[in-house]
Design an enzyme around this catalytic site. Structure first.
Site, PDB file in Angstrom:
ATOM      1  N   GLU A  59      10.095  16.322  14.456  1.00  0.00           N
ATOM      2  CA  GLU A  59      10.556  16.157  13.077  1.00  0.00           C
ATOM      3  C   GLU A  59       9.880  17.240  12.233  1.00  0.00           C
ATOM      4  O   GLU A  59       8.653  17.270  12.129  1.00  0.00           O
ATOM      5  CB  GLU A  59      10.114  14.766  12.614  1.00  0.00           C
ATOM      6  CG  GLU A  59      10.839  14.262  11.417  1.00  0.00           C
ATOM      7  CD  GLU A  59      10.376  12.870  11.027  1.00  0.00           C
ATOM      8  OE1 GLU A  59       9.209  12.501  11.286  1.00  0.00           O
ATOM      9  OE2 GLU A  59      11.189  12.146  10.434  1.00  0.00           O
ATOM     10  N   GLU A  84       9.760   1.302  10.624  1.00  0.00           N
ATOM     11  CA  GLU A  84      10.808   2.247  10.209  1.00  0.00           C
ATOM     12  C   GLU A  84      10.177   3.633  10.312  1.00  0.00           C
ATOM     13  O   GLU A  84       9.426   4.051   9.429  1.00  0.00           O
ATOM     14  CB  GLU A  84      11.242   1.969   8.761  1.00  0.00           C
ATOM     15  CG  GLU A  84      11.893   0.601   8.551  1.00  0.00           C
ATOM     16  CD  GLU A  84      13.401   0.614   8.830  1.00  0.00           C
ATOM     17  OE1 GLU A  84      13.918   1.657   9.275  1.00  0.00           O
ATOM     18  OE2 GLU A  84      14.039  -0.420   8.602  1.00  0.00           O
ATOM     19  N   LYS A 118       0.881  -1.175   0.000  1.00  0.00           N
ATOM     20  CA  LYS A 118       0.000   0.000   0.000  1.00  0.00           C
ATOM     21  C   LYS A 118       0.919   1.225   0.000  1.00  0.00           C
ATOM     22  O   LYS A 118       1.430   1.632   1.037  1.00  0.00           O
ATOM     23  CB  LYS A 118      -0.886  -0.024   1.247  1.00  0.00           C
ATOM     24  CG  LYS A 118      -2.204   0.722   1.116  1.00  0.00           C
ATOM     25  CD  LYS A 118      -2.087   2.175   0.752  1.00  0.00           C
ATOM     26  CE  LYS A 118      -1.731   3.055   1.936  1.00  0.00           C
ATOM     27  NZ  LYS A 118      -1.554   4.494   1.531  1.00  0.00           N
ATOM     28  N   CYS A 160      13.757  10.687   6.427  1.00  0.00           N
ATOM     29  CA  CYS A 160      13.709  10.219   7.822  1.00  0.00           C
ATOM     30  C   CYS A 160      15.046  10.435   8.498  1.00  0.00           C
ATOM     31  O   CYS A 160      15.110  10.775   9.676  1.00  0.00           O
ATOM     32  CB  CYS A 160      13.318   8.755   7.870  1.00  0.00           C
ATOM     33  SG  CYS A 160      14.373   7.716   6.851  1.00  0.00           S
TER      34      CYS A 160
HETATM   35  P1  NAD Z   1       2.487   8.572   7.439  1.00  0.00           P
HETATM   36  O1  NAD Z   1       2.708   7.763   8.658  1.00  0.00           O
HETATM   37  O2  NAD Z   1       1.459   9.622   7.469  1.00  0.00           O
HETATM   38  O3  NAD Z   1       2.120   7.630   6.206  1.00  0.00           O
HETATM   39  C1  NAD Z   1       2.932   6.538   5.836  1.00  0.00           C
HETATM   40  C2  NAD Z   1       2.071   5.512   5.139  1.00  0.00           C
HETATM   41  O4  NAD Z   1       1.104   5.033   6.070  1.00  0.00           O
HETATM   42  C3  NAD Z   1       1.272   6.046   3.939  1.00  0.00           C
HETATM   43  O5  NAD Z   1       1.201   5.047   2.944  1.00  0.00           O
HETATM   44  C4  NAD Z   1      -0.102   6.289   4.548  1.00  0.00           C
HETATM   45  O6  NAD Z   1      -1.143   6.231   3.598  1.00  0.00           O
HETATM   46  C5  NAD Z   1      -0.198   5.128   5.518  1.00  0.00           C
HETATM   47  N1  NAD Z   1      -1.156   5.326   6.609  1.00  0.00           N
HETATM   48  C6  NAD Z   1      -1.587   6.488   7.158  1.00  0.00           C
HETATM   49  N2  NAD Z   1      -2.508   6.231   8.123  1.00  0.00           N
HETATM   50  C7  NAD Z   1      -2.638   4.886   8.192  1.00  0.00           C
HETATM   51  C8  NAD Z   1      -3.414   4.002   8.993  1.00  0.00           C
HETATM   52  N3  NAD Z   1      -4.273   4.460   9.919  1.00  0.00           N
HETATM   53  N4  NAD Z   1      -3.286   2.667   8.809  1.00  0.00           N
HETATM   54  C9  NAD Z   1      -2.431   2.187   7.880  1.00  0.00           C
HETATM   55  N5  NAD Z   1      -1.686   2.973   7.071  1.00  0.00           N
HETATM   56  C10 NAD Z   1      -1.783   4.302   7.236  1.00  0.00           C
HETATM   57  O7  NAD Z   1       3.919   9.145   7.079  1.00  0.00           O
HETATM   58  P2  NAD Z   1       4.294  10.068   5.856  1.00  0.00           P
HETATM   59  O8  NAD Z   1       3.910  11.460   6.172  1.00  0.00           O
HETATM   60  O9  NAD Z   1       3.831   9.462   4.589  1.00  0.00           O
HETATM   61  O10 NAD Z   1       5.885   9.891   5.870  1.00  0.00           O
HETATM   62  C11 NAD Z   1       6.706  10.678   6.633  1.00  0.00           C
HETATM   63  C12 NAD Z   1       7.159   9.927   7.862  1.00  0.00           C
HETATM   64  O11 NAD Z   1       7.789   8.712   7.490  1.00  0.00           O
HETATM   65  C13 NAD Z   1       8.215  10.693   8.616  1.00  0.00           C
HETATM   66  O12 NAD Z   1       7.988  10.573   9.984  1.00  0.00           O
HETATM   67  C14 NAD Z   1       9.502   9.996   8.207  1.00  0.00           C
HETATM   68  O13 NAD Z   1      10.581  10.158   9.094  1.00  0.00           O
HETATM   69  C15 NAD Z   1       9.059   8.582   8.122  1.00  0.00           C
HETATM   70  N6  NAD Z   1       9.980   7.803   7.297  1.00  0.00           N
HETATM   71  C16 NAD Z   1      10.786   6.881   7.918  1.00  0.00           C
HETATM   72  C17 NAD Z   1      11.712   6.162   7.174  1.00  0.00           C
HETATM   73  C18 NAD Z   1      12.614   5.158   7.821  1.00  0.00           C
HETATM   74  O14 NAD Z   1      13.217   4.380   7.100  1.00  0.00           O
HETATM   75  N7  NAD Z   1      12.762   5.133   9.124  1.00  0.00           N
HETATM   76  C19 NAD Z   1      11.811   6.376   5.807  1.00  0.00           C
HETATM   77  C20 NAD Z   1      10.974   7.326   5.207  1.00  0.00           C
HETATM   78  C21 NAD Z   1      10.045   8.018   5.973  1.00  0.00           C
END
Ligand code: NAD
Length: 478
Positions: free
Chosen positions: A380, A247, A172, A281
């Protein structure tokens, strides 16, 4: 409208509804995604189930899986321009960054292609008359929830590892950016991946994402995204005792001692906060500097930040747009908070005059003397904002480095080898870089966090253990 990709076919969404996709460079809608839901997820999980548990994917020898992954890597390289263009448009990535991401996803599949037939168990000395052996077996069906900041790279590291270990995958991607992944799934089908080995359902997090996290029939979840949603995923998984890899976010420190080689350090420190417009991230978003070198480092970093240009992806400047309007509001909110708190703004880049007013552009900014407990030092930002503070000595540097809820990556800059190692051991994070940062992605290097940055590791060979279950077989042969 795009479709889902299930069982090697384009499948229309069951709701018939769509999600508009914006180009961050001009804020205009340029595509529509299928708005997936739990019913679409159910179909994808059923397809993946068919492929595993005795299905065509699970019957392949590891060597054959490896050849398919290798073919996909080559196919991605053969479609480099097309995928780069999709990622530029979808995420607003400057050309250089989008090209690097395409090369990286090909490299992930190349790396994991070579790993498929090297994941083996052990024999264990036990009581005479017994033989004991261990096997790494796939979980079965793995769910992958991917964020928008590096769709291709995170897909490569997560799905590449899971496929290599023999799992069938349901993905997803984020609603903001997933066109490149739909295309890669088509390429995989054309390479000969069996039906159901790789499935993609697009949609919102609270619908398709939640549907995947709650789905009956998945055996493992790999989630990359925010700490907030990571908690929701882990809670859902806990009710079914599913293993999870999280992650999550970071607030990674760049720790600079007075003896550091600043010619080496400064360009890397600046790149670590502006790469992907700070939406990374592992962005090095806190600059901790030994007091005696503080003003000197601020000046050198500030000079570079003042010279940075921000603009549309196609202009390929230093920094591209942020993903969407509310991300820009968030970043600007941190900047106005800093202003209200009378924090010192040392430097700020500029936005190119050609940048459309409807795009989502944030100026790279260096802010000094940020108190350790300020929001700017704790949260962040996910934008190109670097917060600086000074430290007295090694112990103070460790204290500040560890003073957030996160622990993803850290950089240490010093010419004193012993101090570099002491810092590396004392800082609580999943990766530490001494006199470098990020290692250009380092597909081979295990990656993941501690504390609210998550748990489990992806990348490198280590990821394969997380995508497998260890089984112990005991034979009494007398
Ligand atoms: P997010 O948590 O809002 O979304 C991430 C994913 O989760 C998306 O596909 C989103 O549609 C899905 N999602 C959202 N709500 C959900 C739910 N209730 N149930 C299941 N899935 C759901 O994060 P974002 O804004 O897309 O990404 C930014 C964040 O990701 C930052 O905090 C960043 O640091 C982190 N990140 C971490 C890494 C790592 O490797 N540690 C890498 C990239 C990004």
């Amino acid at each position: 409208m795009t479709t889902h990709f299930i069982n090697n076919e384009r499948v229309a969404g069951s709701s018939g509804e769509s999600i508009p996709v914006l180009d961050p460079s001009d804020g205009q809608v340029f595509a529509h995604l299928a708005r997936g839901n739990a019913e679409d997820i159910r179909k994808a999980v059923a397809a993946a189930r068919e492929a595993t548990d005795g299905g065509a994917w699970s019957r392949l020898a590891p060597m054959q899986r490896g050849r398919l992954l290798h073919k996909l890597s080559e196919s991605i390289l053969a479609h480099h321009d097309e995928l780069t263009h999709l990622e530029m448009r979808d995420c607003g990535k400057p050309v250089k960054q989008a090209k690097a991401d395409t090369t990286a996803v090909a490299r992930y599949f190349e790396y994991y292609a070579g790993a498929c037939d090297k994941l083996h168990g052990d024999t264990i000395p036990y009581t005479p008359g017994f033989a004991v052996m261990t096997f790494y077996e796939p979980h079965g069906v793995t769910g992958h929830i991917i964020p928008w900041n590096y769709p291709m790279q995170i897909f490569g590291r997560s799905v590449g590892g899971a496929l290599a270990a023999g799992n069938a995958c349901v993905v997803k991607p984020a609603e903001d950016a997933c066109l490149s992944l739909l295309r890669i799934a088509e390429l995989a089908a054309a390479c000969g991946f069996p039906d159901g080995a790789l499935n993609i359902v697009t949609g919102y997090g609270h619908e398709a994402g939640q549907g995947l996290a709650d789905a009956v029939g998945i055996d493992h979840i790999s989630f990359t995204g925010s700490a907030r949603v990571g908690t929701i995923i882990a809670q859902s998984a806990a009710t079914r005792h599913l293993p999870v890899t999280l992650e999550l976010g970071g607030k990674s420190p760049q720790i600079v001692f007075a003896d550091a080689d600043l010619d080496e350090a400064v360009p890397v420190i600046v790149n670590a906060i502006i790469q992907n417009a700070g939406q990374t991230c592992s962005a090095g978003s806190r600059l901790l500097v030994e007091a005696s070198a503080y003003e000197r480092v601020l000046e050198a970093v500030g000079q570079r930040i003042n010279a940075l240009k921000v603009g549309p992806a196609a202009m390929d400047l230093d920094v591209g747009p942020l993903i969407r309007a509310n991300q820009l509001e968030r970043v600007n909110g941190f900047l106005s908070g800093a202003k209200a708190a009378n924090l010192r703004t040392i430097a700020q880049g500029s936005i190119a005059t050609e940048a459309p007013a409807t795009g989502f552009y944030a100026k790279p900014t260096l802010i000094a003397d940020v108190p350790v407990d300020a929001k700017l030092a704790q949260d962040e930002v996910f934008g190109p904002v670097l917060s600086a503070m000074s430290f007295k000595d090694e112990a103070d540097a460790v204290r500040l480095a560890n003073a957030t809820e996160y622990g993803l990556v850290a950089g240490v800059w010093t010419e004193n080898g012993g101090r570099g190692m002491r810092m590396a051991r004392a800082v609580k994070s999943g990766q530490v870089f001494i006199n470098n940062y990020g290692a250009g992605g380092g597909v081979e290097l295990p990656f993941g966090g501690v504390k609210s940055s998550g748990y489990g590791r992806e990348k490198g060979f280590e990821a394969l253990y997380g995508f497998s279950v260890l089984k112990t077989v005991v034979v009494k042969h007398g």
